[in-house]
Design a protein around this motif. Structure first.
Motif, PDB file in Angstrom:
ATOM      1  N   GLY A 160     -29.479  21.159  13.074  1.00 12.49           N
ATOM      2  CA  GLY A 160     -30.402  22.220  13.463  1.00 12.49           C
ATOM      3  C   GLY A 160     -30.149  23.574  12.844  1.00 12.49           C
ATOM      4  O   GLY A 160     -30.735  24.568  13.272  1.00 12.49           O
ATOM      5  N   TYR A 161     -29.275  23.654  11.831  1.00  8.06           N
ATOM      6  CA  TYR A 161     -29.005  24.916  11.148  1.00  8.06           C
ATOM      7  C   TYR A 161     -29.766  24.909   9.827  1.00  8.06           C
ATOM      8  O   TYR A 161     -29.405  24.191   8.901  1.00  8.06           O
ATOM      9  CB  TYR A 161     -27.501  25.089  10.944  1.00  8.06           C
TER      10      TYR A 161
ATOM     11  N   VAL B 104     -21.630  17.667   4.067  1.00  9.70           N
ATOM     12  CA  VAL B 104     -21.411  18.620   5.157  1.00  9.70           C
ATOM     13  C   VAL B 104     -22.645  19.507   5.354  1.00  9.70           C
ATOM     14  O   VAL B 104     -23.072  19.763   6.488  1.00  9.70           O
ATOM     15  CB  VAL B 104     -20.162  19.485   4.872  1.00  9.70           C
ATOM     16  N   VAL B 105     -23.228  19.960   4.262  1.00  5.98           N
ATOM     17  CA  VAL B 105     -24.437  20.793   4.348  1.00  5.98           C
ATOM     18  C   VAL B 105     -25.586  19.995   4.962  1.00  5.98           C
ATOM     19  O   VAL B 105     -26.319  20.487   5.830  1.00  5.98           O
ATOM     20  CB  VAL B 105     -24.821  21.325   2.952  1.00  5.98           C
ATOM     21  N   LEU B 106     -25.722  18.745   4.533  1.00  5.15           N
ATOM     22  CA  LEU B 106     -26.782  17.877   5.064  1.00  5.15           C
ATOM     23  C   LEU B 106     -26.612  17.663   6.562  1.00  5.15           C
ATOM     24  O   LEU B 106     -27.578  17.723   7.337  1.00  5.15           O
ATOM     25  CB  LEU B 106     -26.763  16.538   4.328  1.00  5.15           C
ATOM     26  N   GLU B 107     -25.369  17.444   6.989  1.00  2.00           N
ATOM     27  CA  GLU B 107     -25.090  17.248   8.413  1.00  2.00           C
ATOM     28  C   GLU B 107     -25.404  18.520   9.202  1.00  2.00           C
ATOM     29  O   GLU B 107     -25.922  18.468  10.321  1.00  2.00           O
ATOM     30  CB  GLU B 107     -23.631  16.844   8.607  1.00  2.00           C
TER      31      GLU B 107
ATOM     32  N   ALA C 239     -26.853  30.413   8.383  1.00  2.00           N
ATOM     33  CA  ALA C 239     -26.439  29.562   9.502  1.00  2.00           C
ATOM     34  C   ALA C 239     -25.520  28.439   9.021  1.00  2.00           C
ATOM     35  O   ALA C 239     -24.542  28.093   9.694  1.00  2.00           O
ATOM     36  CB  ALA C 239     -27.664  28.970  10.187  1.00  2.00           C
ATOM     37  N   ILE C 240     -25.810  27.868   7.858  1.00  2.00           N
ATOM     38  CA  ILE C 240     -24.981  26.787   7.315  1.00  2.00           C
ATOM     39  C   ILE C 240     -23.593  27.313   6.953  1.00  2.00           C
ATOM     40  O   ILE C 240     -22.578  26.683   7.261  1.00  2.00           O
ATOM     41  CB  ILE C 240     -25.670  26.141   6.094  1.00  2.00           C
ATOM     42  N   VAL C 241     -23.549  28.481   6.310  1.00  2.00           N
ATOM     43  CA  VAL C 241     -22.258  29.090   5.970  1.00  2.00           C
ATOM     44  C   VAL C 241     -21.448  29.364   7.234  1.00  2.00           C
ATOM     45  O   VAL C 241     -20.247  29.089   7.304  1.00  2.00           O
ATOM     46  CB  VAL C 241     -22.474  30.404   5.176  1.00  2.00           C
ATOM     47  N   TRP C 242     -22.116  29.875   8.255  1.00  2.00           N
ATOM     48  CA  TRP C 242     -21.430  30.230   9.500  1.00  2.00           C
ATOM     49  C   TRP C 242     -20.851  29.000  10.205  1.00  2.00           C
ATOM     50  O   TRP C 242     -19.747  29.034  10.747  1.00  2.00           O
ATOM     51  CB  TRP C 242     -22.418  30.947  10.420  1.00  2.00           C
ATOM     52  N   THR C 243     -21.591  27.894  10.187  1.00  2.00           N
ATOM     53  CA  THR C 243     -21.143  26.701  10.932  1.00  2.00           C
ATOM     54  C   THR C 243     -20.164  25.837  10.153  1.00  2.00           C
ATOM     55  O   THR C 243     -19.389  25.091  10.749  1.00  2.00           O
ATOM     56  CB  THR C 243     -22.337  25.820  11.337  1.00  2.00           C
ATOM     57  N   THR C 244     -20.189  25.930   8.818  1.00  2.00           N
ATOM     58  CA  THR C 244     -19.345  25.019   8.022  1.00  2.00           C
ATOM     59  C   THR C 244     -18.157  25.717   7.366  1.00  2.00           C
ATOM     60  O   THR C 244     -17.218  25.046   6.940  1.00  2.00           O
ATOM     61  CB  THR C 244     -20.168  24.367   6.895  1.00  2.00           C
ATOM     62  N   PHE C 245     -18.193  27.044   7.275  1.00  2.00           N
ATOM     63  CA  PHE C 245     -17.168  27.833   6.586  1.00  2.00           C
ATOM     64  C   PHE C 245     -17.153  27.572   5.078  1.00  2.00           C
ATOM     65  O   PHE C 245     -16.192  27.910   4.394  1.00  2.00           O
ATOM     66  CB  PHE C 245     -15.765  27.573   7.167  1.00  2.00           C
ATOM     67  N   ILE C 246     -18.205  26.940   4.567  1.00  2.00           N
ATOM     68  CA  ILE C 246     -18.350  26.785   3.119  1.00  2.00           C
ATOM     69  C   ILE C 246     -18.861  28.118   2.562  1.00  2.00           C
ATOM     70  O   ILE C 246     -19.642  28.805   3.219  1.00  2.00           O
ATOM     71  CB  ILE C 246     -19.355  25.662   2.783  1.00  2.00           C
ATOM     72  N   SER C 247     -18.424  28.480   1.361  1.00  2.00           N
ATOM     73  CA  SER C 247     -18.871  29.743   0.776  1.00  2.00           C
ATOM     74  C   SER C 247     -20.376  29.709   0.517  1.00  2.00           C
ATOM     75  O   SER C 247     -20.977  28.631   0.380  1.00  2.00           O
ATOM     76  CB  SER C 247     -18.135  30.015  -0.535  1.00  2.00           C
ATOM     77  N   LYS C 248     -20.970  30.899   0.417  1.00  2.00           N
ATOM     78  CA  LYS C 248     -22.401  30.987   0.170  1.00  2.00           C
ATOM     79  C   LYS C 248     -22.770  30.351  -1.168  1.00  2.00           C
ATOM     80  O   LYS C 248     -23.779  29.638  -1.276  1.00  2.00           O
ATOM     81  CB  LYS C 248     -22.844  32.449   0.200  1.00  2.00           C
ATOM     82  N   ILE C 249     -21.933  30.566  -2.181  1.00  2.00           N
ATOM     83  CA  ILE C 249     -22.208  30.002  -3.507  1.00  2.00           C
ATOM     84  C   ILE C 249     -22.201  28.480  -3.464  1.00  2.00           C
ATOM     85  O   ILE C 249     -23.108  27.813  -3.985  1.00  2.00           O
ATOM     86  CB  ILE C 249     -21.172  30.507  -4.539  1.00  2.00           C
TER      87      ILE C 249
ATOM     88  N   ASN D  28     -14.270  14.373   9.027  1.00  2.00           N
ATOM     89  CA  ASN D  28     -13.271  14.690   8.006  1.00  2.00           C
ATOM     90  C   ASN D  28     -13.882  15.407   6.812  1.00  2.00           C
ATOM     91  O   ASN D  28     -13.177  16.101   6.082  1.00  2.00           O
ATOM     92  CB  ASN D  28     -12.554  13.415   7.545  1.00  2.00           C
ATOM     93  N   ALA D  29     -15.184  15.251   6.603  1.00  2.00           N
ATOM     94  CA  ALA D  29     -15.850  15.974   5.514  1.00  2.00           C
ATOM     95  C   ALA D  29     -15.826  17.472   5.803  1.00  2.00           C
ATOM     96  O   ALA D  29     -15.491  18.286   4.926  1.00  2.00           O
ATOM     97  CB  ALA D  29     -17.287  15.478   5.356  1.00  2.00           C
ATOM     98  N   LYS D  30     -16.187  17.833   7.017  1.00  2.00           N
ATOM     99  CA  LYS D  30     -16.188  19.244   7.393  1.00  2.00           C
ATOM    100  C   LYS D  30     -14.773  19.820   7.352  1.00  2.00           C
ATOM    101  O   LYS D  30     -14.559  20.972   6.955  1.00  2.00           O
ATOM    102  CB  LYS D  30     -16.783  19.404   8.795  1.00  2.00           C
ATOM    103  N   ARG D  31     -13.808  19.017   7.758  1.00  2.00           N
ATOM    104  CA  ARG D  31     -12.413  19.457   7.717  1.00  2.00           C
ATOM    105  C   ARG D  31     -11.968  19.702   6.278  1.00  2.00           C
ATOM    106  O   ARG D  31     -11.275  20.677   5.971  1.00  2.00           O
ATOM    107  CB  ARG D  31     -11.538  18.383   8.377  1.00  2.00           C
ATOM    108  N   ALA D  32     -12.399  18.832   5.370  1.00  2.00           N
ATOM    109  CA  ALA D  32     -11.945  18.895   3.980  1.00  2.00           C
ATOM    110  C   ALA D  32     -12.425  20.148   3.257  1.00  2.00           C
ATOM    111  O   ALA D  32     -11.685  20.718   2.451  1.00  2.00           O
ATOM    112  CB  ALA D  32     -12.403  17.644   3.227  1.00  2.00           C
ATOM    113  N   VAL D  33     -13.656  20.577   3.533  1.00  2.00           N
ATOM    114  CA  VAL D  33     -14.196  21.721   2.783  1.00  2.00           C
ATOM    115  C   VAL D  33     -13.481  23.021   3.133  1.00  2.00           C
ATOM    116  O   VAL D  33     -13.615  24.016   2.412  1.00  2.00           O
ATOM    117  CB  VAL D  33     -15.725  21.873   2.991  1.00  2.00           C
ATOM    118  N   ARG D  34     -12.710  23.025   4.217  1.00  2.00           N
ATOM    119  CA  ARG D  34     -11.943  24.219   4.594  1.00  2.00           C
ATOM    120  C   ARG D  34     -10.456  24.084   4.272  1.00  2.00           C
ATOM    121  O   ARG D  34      -9.696  25.016   4.511  1.00  2.00           O
ATOM    122  CB  ARG D  34     -12.103  24.481   6.102  1.00  2.00           C
TER     123      ARG D  34
END
Length: 364
Positions: free
Chosen positions: A195-196, A187-190, A201-211, A161-167
């Motif tokens: 392995g990212y 989410v970033v820690l996970e 790679a983190i931005v690509w897998t989580t859809f969190i902005s680069k900033i 649900n953490a990953k879901r929430a950030v999007r």
């Protein structure tokens, strides 16, 4: 789609099967309806579910699927009618309350949606998606502190649900809060654990902005949870991030390779073996038909200080079933156990198969 359809078993004598199993026709219709839902033929699915209800107007599973199909056909009145019928039969049905909340959400009746989802949580406090939906409604009502509290509870039950929430755009009102930023850090820690190791790679897998990703990495570095290194990529150097060794040993890691992912999860293996042992003990007690002893063994699957946390994290449906069985046996005693003995044993047999499969995937 919920409850993915399975292939129907081959039947050589339909008449005999129907006699042996009086619910054969109803079950066949239900599977057909699920197939139609999976194929997004929702109008046809509605017709099939309505056929079932002519055979048994109190079938709550069918009513839930009927409501779900009508909801996705934008027939909100029809969906509410189906869910209300479920609640007439079982006022504590958490799924019906949660689905009813979603209808109100789609109609932007956020106050009513909140009332419904709170009833879902009252019926099942471990219902992670209901907690998540409650957080959305509270955010939309600008109840920021309560929204964050509910969101954190949903993540404790299911970290996905953490990953879901950030999007999720429903959390626009709370994104600037420190509490939400900590969820981004989770989410970033996970993502690093999986392995990212680079910002891209983190931005690509989580859809969190680069900033937001860079801000989360900075905070995690300050907290001593990750370490930064440099890696040469062609003529350039890029920053890479890893969990600190102590944390990696505690939570396990996943390392990506061209051959797939390999896991190092010693604590998970130990916990799954404990579940397997508890299942064996429970099955023996079921055979003994000792209700007092059985409810105590159920506690080992329910109590957070024992296996409860693991059950919620990895076997949520089974956790709910065991909690419900404990209540039923406490209420109705040995008679209920005798009548449902085979069904209860099957639940634990299936759980044991799932545990064994998980162990095999980790070890091999």
């Amino acid at each position: 789609m919920d409850d993915p359809a399975k292939n129907l078993p081959e039947v050589t004598d339909k008449k005999e099967t129907s006699i042996v199993n009086p619910d054969y026709q109803k079950n066949s219709f239900f599977k057909k309806g699920i197939h139609l839902m999976a194929d997004e033929k929702l109008e046809d699915a509605v017709k099939v579910f309505e056929q079932i209800l002519r055979l048994d107007a109190t079938d709550t599973d069918t009513l839930l699927k009927l409501g779900y199909s009508k909801f996705h056909l934008d027939d909100y009145a029809g969906a509410l009618q189906a869910y209300d019928k479920v609640l007439d039969i079982d006022v504590a049905n958490s799924e019906a309350w949660n689905l009813k909340s979603l209808v109100n959400y789609e109609q932007k009746n956020y106050g009513k949606a909140l009332d419904c989802v709170e009833k879902a949580i009252e019926s099942d406090p471990t219902y992670g998606m209901a907690w998540y939906n409650k957080a959305c409604y509270l955010s939309l009502l600008n109840e920021v502190p309560h929204a964050l509290e509910s969101l954190k509870r949903s993540i404790e039950i299911d970290v996905k649900n953490a990953k879901r929430a950030v999007r999720d755009k429903d959390f626009t009102n709370v994104r600037i809060e420190d509490g939400f930023k900590r969820i981004v850090e989770v989410v970033v820690l996970e993502s690093i654990r999986q392995g990212y190791h680079t910002v891209g790679a983190i931005v690509w897998t989580t859809f969190i902005s680069k900033i937001e990703t860079e801000e989360a990495l900075k905070k995690l570095l300050e907290k001593g949870m990750i370490i930064r290194s440099e890696k040469r990529q062609g003529l350039n150097k890029i920053d890479t991030y890893d969990l600190v060794p102590e944390l990696a040993n505690k939570v396990g890691t996943e390392k990506k390779s061209l051959l797939g992912s390999t896991r190092r999860l010693p604590s998970t293996i130990k916990n799954l073996k404990e579940v397997s042992q508890a299942i064996q003990t429970t099955k023996m007690v079921i055979e003994e038909e000792d209700t007092e002893k059985l409810t105590k063994t159920f506690d080992s699957f329910i109590d957070p200080a024992k296996l409860g946390g693991l059950m919620i994290d990895q076997f949520l449906e089974e956790h709910r079933e065991i909690r419900l069985l404990k209540v039923r046996i406490d209420e109705k005693g040995k008679e209920y156990l005798k009548e449902n003995k085979e069904k209860i044993l099957k639940l634990f047999d299936n759980l044991e198969i799932t545990v064994t499969q998980k162990l095999a995937r980790i070890i091999f």
